[in-house]
Design a protein around this motif. Structure first.
Motif, PDB file in Angstrom:
ATOM      1  N   LYS A   1       4.421  -1.688   2.909  1.00  0.00           N
ATOM      2  CA  LYS A   1       3.348  -2.057   2.483  1.00  0.00           C
ATOM      3  C   LYS A   1       2.000  -1.163   3.007  1.00  0.00           C
ATOM      4  O   LYS A   1       1.282  -0.896   2.381  1.00  0.00           O
ATOM      5  CB  LYS A   1       2.893  -3.497   3.092  1.00  0.00           C
TER       6      LYS A   1
ATOM      7  N   SER B   1      -0.414   0.787  -3.714  1.00  0.00           N
ATOM      8  CA  SER B   1      -0.545  -0.690  -4.567  1.00  0.00           C
ATOM      9  C   SER B   1      -0.472  -1.762  -4.022  1.00  0.00           C
ATOM     10  O   SER B   1      -0.824  -2.759  -4.281  1.00  0.00           O
ATOM     11  CB  SER B   1       0.505  -0.606  -5.723  1.00  0.00           C
ATOM     12  N   LYS B   2      -0.065  -1.565  -2.686  1.00  0.00           N
ATOM     13  CA  LYS B   2      -0.145  -3.092  -1.673  1.00  0.00           C
ATOM     14  C   LYS B   2      -0.974  -2.977  -0.660  1.00  0.00           C
ATOM     15  O   LYS B   2      -1.134  -3.880   0.184  1.00  0.00           O
ATOM     16  CB  LYS B   2       1.419  -3.154  -1.118  1.00  0.00           C
TER      17      LYS B   2
ATOM     18  N   LYS C   1      -4.995  -2.347  -8.927  1.00  0.00           N
ATOM     19  CA  LYS C   1      -3.855  -3.134  -8.600  1.00  0.00           C
ATOM     20  C   LYS C   1      -3.700  -4.036  -9.849  1.00  0.00           C
ATOM     21  O   LYS C   1      -2.355  -4.142 -10.316  1.00  0.00           O
ATOM     22  CB  LYS C   1      -4.101  -4.178  -7.320  1.00  0.00           C
TER      23      LYS C   1
END
Length: 209
Positions: free
Chosen positions: A36, A41-42, A164
């Motif tokens: 993460k 993207s996280k 995102k």
């Protein structure tokens, strides 16, 4: 006696099983956290708030490339002359960026440094991307005077959200938004020291002509 030995063995096996389970669970947890942390993207604004200044620069590099700015590059971590990143925007204008990962109110220094970097790197545009929620009034005025754009915390959060969702053009529009026009009067920053009866004085210094 035999039953007691069996019970002790069973307890031992269960304890080993619990230890193995906790170890595996811990490794999985660490893996997920690392994934993460490093997968742009996280990453959320909460993750960014835990970054160091250099980590924030690296994050922005990956984010900008992910937003379609393929020629983005990082400057050296020291002697960067005020710019942390450079990229060409959708109008093919060379743009210098200073990454400001702070929690307190942003002051003049970021604008002063990126404006100098704009000249040094012969760029056409200058941007400060910051995690700060508040910008000081002098900073806003100097940014308006020097045409420096500031992407504040609220805009950064929106860029992340749009990225995102794959809404790249909308995110680019925020990154490339023009500088904020703020009214200012430079004359208010000037002190007048008029000679009186031939005496020229400023602070503790004087000269009688």
């Amino acid at each position: 006696m035999q039953d007691s030995l069996i019970s002790i063995e069973m307890i031992g096996i269960m304890l080993v099983g619990v230890i193995v389970f906790l170890t595996i669970a811990g490794l999985i947890f660490v893996y997920i956290r690392k994934k993460k942390r490093f997968d742009v993207s996280k990453i959320s604004i909460t993750d960014i708030d835990r970054m160091s200044g250099h980590e924030f620069e690296d994050y922005l590099y990956v984010l900008l490339v992910g937003l379609g700015y393929d020629d983005t590059c990082l400057t050296k971590k020291s002697r960067d002359f005020g710019a942390d990143l450079l990229f060409r925007d959708q109008s093919d204008q060379e743009t210098v960026v200073q990454a400001k990962r702070i929690t307190e109110k942003m002051g003049l220094d970021a604008v002063q440094e990126i404006y100098a970097a704009k000249a040094y790197y012969e760029a056409q545009k200058a941007i400060v991307i910051t995690t700060a929620e508040n910008i000081s009034e002098p900073c806003k005025k100097l940014a308006a005077a020097t045409h420096v754009s500031i992407v504040k915390r609220k805009e950064l959060i929106e860029v992340i959200r749009l990225f995102k969702k794959g809404r790249i053009e909308e995110a680019q529009a925020i990154i490339e938004m023009p500088y904020e026009e703020v009214s200012y009067n430079s004359d208010l920053s000037i002190e007048e020291h008029k000679p009186q009866r031939g005496l020229i004085k400023a602070g503790e210094y004087f000269y009688r002509g």
